[in-house]
Write an enzyme that holds these catalytic residues in place. Structure first.
Site, PDB file in Angstrom:
ATOM      1  N   GLU A 137      -4.160   3.091 -10.597  1.00 51.07           N
ATOM      2  CA  GLU A 137      -3.628   1.579 -10.601  1.00 51.07           C
ATOM      3  C   GLU A 137      -3.419   1.434 -11.946  1.00 51.07           C
ATOM      4  O   GLU A 137      -2.391   0.959 -12.336  1.00 51.07           O
ATOM      5  CB  GLU A 137      -5.027   0.947  -9.996  1.00 51.07           C
ATOM      6  N   GLU A 184       4.493   0.610  -5.847  1.00 50.50           N
ATOM      7  CA  GLU A 184       4.261   1.539  -4.785  1.00 50.50           C
ATOM      8  C   GLU A 184       4.974   2.971  -4.513  1.00 50.50           C
ATOM      9  O   GLU A 184       4.399   4.056  -4.471  1.00 50.50           O
ATOM     10  CB  GLU A 184       4.179   0.817  -3.303  1.00 50.50           C
ATOM     11  N   MET A 207       0.704  -1.270  -0.159  1.00 54.52           N
ATOM     12  CA  MET A 207       0.014  -0.052   0.014  1.00 54.52           C
ATOM     13  C   MET A 207       0.897   1.287  -0.186  1.00 54.52           C
ATOM     14  O   MET A 207       1.778   1.315   0.705  1.00 54.52           O
ATOM     15  CB  MET A 207      -0.867  -0.226   1.152  1.00 54.52           C
TER      16      MET A 207
HETATM   17  N1  BES Z   1      -3.399   0.692  -3.700  1.00 56.70           N
HETATM   18  C1  BES Z   1      -2.990  -0.766  -3.865  1.00 56.70           C
HETATM   19  C2  BES Z   1      -3.303  -1.512  -2.518  1.00 56.70           C
HETATM   20  C3  BES Z   1      -4.778  -1.901  -2.184  1.00 56.70           C
HETATM   21  C4  BES Z   1      -5.510  -2.522  -3.146  1.00 56.70           C
HETATM   22  C5  BES Z   1      -5.265  -1.198  -1.071  1.00 56.70           C
HETATM   23  C6  BES Z   1      -6.756  -2.619  -2.765  1.00 56.70           C
HETATM   24  C7  BES Z   1      -6.558  -1.341  -1.083  1.00 56.70           C
HETATM   25  C8  BES Z   1      -7.518  -2.123  -1.491  1.00 56.70           C
HETATM   26  C9  BES Z   1      -1.885  -0.913  -4.230  1.00 56.70           C
HETATM   27  O1  BES Z   1      -1.163   0.114  -5.006  1.00 56.70           O
HETATM   28  C10 BES Z   1      -1.522  -2.070  -5.136  1.00 56.70           C
HETATM   29  O2  BES Z   1      -1.896  -2.100  -6.283  1.00 56.70           O
HETATM   30  N2  BES Z   1      -1.115  -3.208  -4.688  1.00 56.70           N
HETATM   31  C11 BES Z   1      -1.058  -4.469  -5.534  1.00 56.70           C
HETATM   32  C12 BES Z   1       0.296  -4.610  -6.046  1.00 56.70           C
HETATM   33  C13 BES Z   1       0.760  -4.021  -7.356  1.00 56.70           C
HETATM   34  C14 BES Z   1       1.953  -4.425  -7.620  1.00 56.70           C
HETATM   35  C15 BES Z   1      -0.140  -4.263  -8.465  1.00 56.70           C
HETATM   36  C16 BES Z   1      -1.530  -5.520  -4.598  1.00 56.70           C
HETATM   37  O3  BES Z   1      -1.703  -5.315  -3.238  1.00 56.70           O
HETATM   38  O4  BES Z   1      -1.876  -6.666  -5.058  1.00 56.70           O
HETATM   39 ZN    ZN Z   2      -1.246   0.282  -6.798  1.00 58.36          ZN
END
Ligand code: BES
Ligand code: ZN
Length: 882
Positions: free
Chosen positions: A327, A305, A270
């Site tokens: 995203e 991140e 996160m």
């Molecule tokens: N912002 C997200 C984390 C997140 C996702 C928080 C859903 C709350 C709800 C973070 O930037 C993210 O996208 N993380 C991915 C990994 C990324 C490399 C695609 C994850 O946690 O799977």
């Molecule tokens: Zn993300």
């Protein structure tokens, strides 16, 4: 308290700006395992109106202990506080200060949203709607405020106290065993980016000098004793910081950047401003504990991140419908980083495999939705392959259409125009239209139309005129709520390969140039004619997977073999082999189901042999070439009346044939790639290990002598990649060496949960009838816990997602087991339960017996009266849609 009510859907068209803005937030948090006190002081101003609207703040399971407005206690008649909201019907006309005290029990927080404890460490997760579990707040991303956070705790329990921004002051609290720390984040941010951490953590420190010469402190906090596993994460962080300066001109802004690794985390990681919180799986690595894949994921997720600092934090989303704005764009950025750090073709092939495995499947089933959804009941269910992966493809298409410099101009304009704002997808796209002068109105359909476009291409050569004509038709299939679709803008990269294997030059008959080899489709049907084509060419289509579409063309098996051997586009060389294999596998599945005889494809074998013996190719690429379509790939290709047992049989037969027919070359490659030097996680070394282990796996498919080879590799391995690869190969065969190695692995690594996750996954993926009982038994193993998302994903997730034949058992026992697990987990952690339940999303594509069994399991879940909103949403859409 669980949110069980079936809330009305939230709609994009209903968006209204907030009635009240929050300028500053002062948070004072006094940590206690079961009674944490939070005081939030909000400086609030009405947003434009002359008659002030009521102040309505969101909560989720909150207990209010005190409420003051401009310094005085509010009379109980002046407000209404429930666990889920706080309303002040008649607030003052101008700026006011609201002081809200809430009382939390972080130890009882099993949802892992809001403030919770992970192995004793206090930490927070606020995206998407977790801040409202800490205090009452307008918990929406268009309310951006400046945060100051003071944390107080027992020195012994939490010697480390962290929050967003820069450290201001810290010290002991005289006369007590407690201490405090204060942090200030000068950048306005939405509440979902708030974070705090308190615990007994060890720290690894480094520094980074930015392009303008500012010195940034970098810190990674981990469980004491794990410091020696942080080097790769730190190295990745420094490389991605440099890359963002070079590729996008983006410099880091605060004085310090911190990463904290925790054991219990719903997601991967996160991007909280200045204080990223990570699932420990994506931080900790050493050659003995992590595989090449782990090293690559850590590099990519650290980068992802970090990149959010500009695409997400500095410029955030106006509302959650715009989720792809941060995203999809950030996935595109991390993909590009990896491509530059490693091998671009290998990265592209891997990403397309993932896109097809997850996004194409989602787009073809009941959970299909546009990249920018128009409505949702539970936002947590929209962190999907469509928003992320298809969202990244849309940005990639933009770059293909505009070219590298047009794309960069658009990005620069976006950063300049919207820094400090909560933006929309429309504003993002407008920057590219303004920077390039290209009209992107029709392009916006990529954000609003769900479904994977299907493009049919017919190529015809006219030897007399020396022209080559392409007739192209496109259509988007219906998806839930969208029966009729319009034609999309599709950048289709093409090449004409001459008989010598080289690309011919492309020229349209009307004299226009073919810019960067890309045709732009924008009609249901259209034709393109190339002139000056001296010989019948072989058509290479959708090079580099320039658009996320399904293409069919009149290419013969000979054409595909020619492309596999000669295309200048490595992606299409791989695609051609996949297409040949798909045809063979689909035929053989039909033969097996119909009682006929499956056949071999000599030309496919010959193509693979040539690739294996080509010293010019990078090993990681050859390893991908040798990897036949997965069972899920084959199922997707067949599309309906799917019988997983027949698919496994056809695939196993092909792998056995390859192993047998290419035996000597595979053995020789396996031998040649043995290395005894020290382990290095770099892409070239990892590629050699990938090819070596692909050879081993094919050899094992062909016979017993390779089992001994695998057993030896297992025992002699000096790194986790080789050890787990050998064990995975062994695990597929009911030989005595198998159980011995499985038991040995547990004994070696019992103390290390992240490694035991690999042990759980590998057993869950064994394609044999005894697996379900094995998985059931493992749920009672001391290493397993329903409370830890990594354990759940490793065992249950792997079973449902990577074991096609056993999850989809014809007797329905696999489905019943998943349903049972979802129901057991839902009251504790609805987010993880909801993710598990998406394993049913392709149930309608199954053959009738399994389809009926899957429907029964889904209906069993749906019948639970106290279902969370998360699971209820997935299960009801799965049953309705499609
Ligand atoms: N912002 C997200 C984390 C997140 C996702 C928080 C859903 C709350 C709800 C973070 O930037 C993210 O996208 N993380 C991915 C990994 C990324 C490399 C695609 C994850 O946690 O799977
Ligand atoms: Zn993300």
């Amino acid at each position: 308290m669980m949110r069980t009510e079936q809330a009305r859907p939230i709609r994009l068209e209903d968006y209204r700006p907030p009635d009240w803005r929050v300028e500053t937030v002062e948070l004072d948090v006094s940590l206690h395992p079961t009674a944490t006190k939070v005081r939030a002081t909000l400086k609030m101003s009405p947003n434009g109106e002359t008659v002030p609207a009521p102040i309505v703040l969101e909560g989720d399971g909150l207990t209010l202990t005190s409420l003051k407005l401009d310094g005085s206690e509010l009379h109980p008649d002046a407000y209404v506080a429930t666990p889920d909201s706080l309303t002040i019907a008649q607030p003052p006309a101008g700026t006011c200060y609201l002081q809200i005290d809430t009382l939390l029990d972080p130890s009882a927080n099993t949802q892992l949203m809001g403030l919770y404890r992970s192995s004793g460490t206090y930490c927070t997760q606020c995206e998407a709607e977790g801040f409202r579990r800490i205090t009452y707040f307008p918990d929406r991303p268009d309310v951006m405020a400046v945060y100051t956070t003071r944390i107080e705790a027992e020195k012994s329990e939490a010697p480390i106290l962290l929050a967003n921004g820069n450290p201001v002051r810290a010290g002991d609290i005289p006369g007590t065993t407690r201490h405090f720390a204060e942090w200030h984040d000068p950048f306005p941010k939405p509440s979902y980016l708030f974070a705090l951490v308190g615990g007994n953590l060890a720290c690894v420190e480094d520094n980074f000098v930015t392009m303008s010469g500012r010195d940034i402190v970098l810190r990674i906090y981990v469980e004491p004793g794990k410091e020696d596993r942080c080097a790769w994460a730190m190295d990745s962080l420094k490389r991605c910081m440099r890359w963002d300066e070079e590729a996008f001109g983006r410099e880091y802004d605060l004085d310090i950047f911190m990463i904290v690794a925790v054991n219990d985390f719903n997601m991967g990681a996160m991007e909280n401003k200045g204080l990223n919180i990570f699932n420990d799986k994506y931080v900790l690595a050493s050659p003995e504990t992590a595989t090449d894949t782990d090293f690559a994921s850590i590099e990519a997720i650290i980068a992802h991140e970090y990149f959010h600092n500009w695409t997400g934090d500095r410029i955030t989303c106006r509302d959650w419908f715009q989720l792809c704005l941060k995203e999809g764009l950030t996935v595109f950025r991390d993909q590009e980083f990896t491509s530059d750090q490693r091998s671009r073709p290998v990265k592209r092939i891997s990403d397309v495999r993932l896109l097809r495995a997850h996004q194409f499947v989602e787009d073809a089933g009941p959970l299909a939705h546009p990249v920018r959804p128009r409505e949702y009941r539970e936002i947590n269910n929209f962190y999907t392959a469509t928003v992320y992966e298809k969202g990244a493809e849309v940005v990639r298409m933009l770059k293909t259409l505009l070219g590298p410099s047009g794309f960069r101009k658009g990005m620069d304009l976006y950063f300049e125009r919207h820094d400090g704002e909560a933006a929309t997808v429309d504003q993002f796209i407008q920057c590219f239209a303004d920077a390039s002068g290209i009209d992107l109105t029709q392009f916006m359909l990529w954000y609003s139309q769900a479904g994977t476009p299907e493009v049919v291409v017919t190529g015809s050569y006219d030897p007399a005129a020396q022209t080559y004509r392409l007739d192209v038709a496109q259509a988007v299939p219906p998806t839930p709520g969208q029966p009729v679709k319009e034609a999309m803008v599709i950048p289709l990269a093409v090449g004409l390969i001459g008989p010598d294997g080289r690309d011919m030059s492309l020229a349209f008959n009307d004299g226009r140039p073919v810019v960067r080899g890309v045709l732009t489709l924008n009609q249901p049907a259209q034709s393109f004619t190339f002139v000056g084509v001296p010989h019948r060419p072989v058509l290479s289509l959708n090079r580099g997977f320039s658009a996320p579409i399904k293409v069919t063309a009149n290419l013969s098996a000979d054409d595909l073999k020619f492309i596999a051997a000669h295309d200048s586009d490595p992606f299409n060389r791989w695609q051609a082999v996949q297409s040949l294999a798909n045809t063979l596998l689909t035929d053989n599945v039909a033969a097996i189901r119909g009682g006929g005889t499956p056949h071999d494809d000599e030309e496919l074998i010959a193509a693979l042999a040539a690739l294996l013996n080509d010293p010019a190719l990078e090993p990681a690429f050859v390893a991908l070439m040798l990897t036949m379509p997965s069972e899920a790939d084959i199922a997707r290709d067949i599309g309906r009346d799917v019988d997983p047992d027949a698919i496994l049989a056809a695939r196993t037969r092909l792998r056995t044939t390859i192993g047998a027919r290419l035996g000597p070359a595979l053995r020789e490659t396996y031998r040649r790639l043995q290395e005894d030097g020290p382990y290095s996680p770099d892409a070239a070394s990892a590629g050699r290990r990938a090819l070596k282990n692909a050879c081993l796996d094919l050899l094992a498919a062909a016979g017993v002598s390779a089992i001994a080879l695998a057993a030896r590799q297992y025992h002699q391995a000096t790194n986790m990649t080789d050890r787990i690869a050998a064990l995975t190969t062994l695990s597929h065969y009911g030989v005595p060496e198998r159980q011995a190695a499985i038991d040995d692995f547990y004994r070696r690594y019992a103390a290390d949960p992240l490694i035991i996750d690999k042990w759980l996954s590998l057993q869950a993926a064994i394609p044999e009838p005894a697996t379900l009982e094995r998985v059931r038994a493992l749920t009672a193993h001391p290493a397993f816990s329903l409370a830890n998302p990594n354990r759940v994903r490793a065992l249950i997730g792997a079973f449902a997602q990577s074991n096609q034949t056993q999850f989809n058992r014809a007797d329905g026992a696999g489905y019943a087991f998943l349903a049972e697990t979802v129901l057991a987990l839902d009251p504790k952690n609805p987010q993880v339960a909801s993710r598990l339940s998406t394993a049913f999303r392709s149930w309608r594509a199954l053959e009738p017996v399994r389809r009926a069994q899957a429907e029964t399991a889904l209906r069993h879940i749906a019948a639970e009266p106290k279902l969370s909103r998360d699971v209820n949403d997935i299960v009801s859409r799965s049953l309705d849609g499609g």
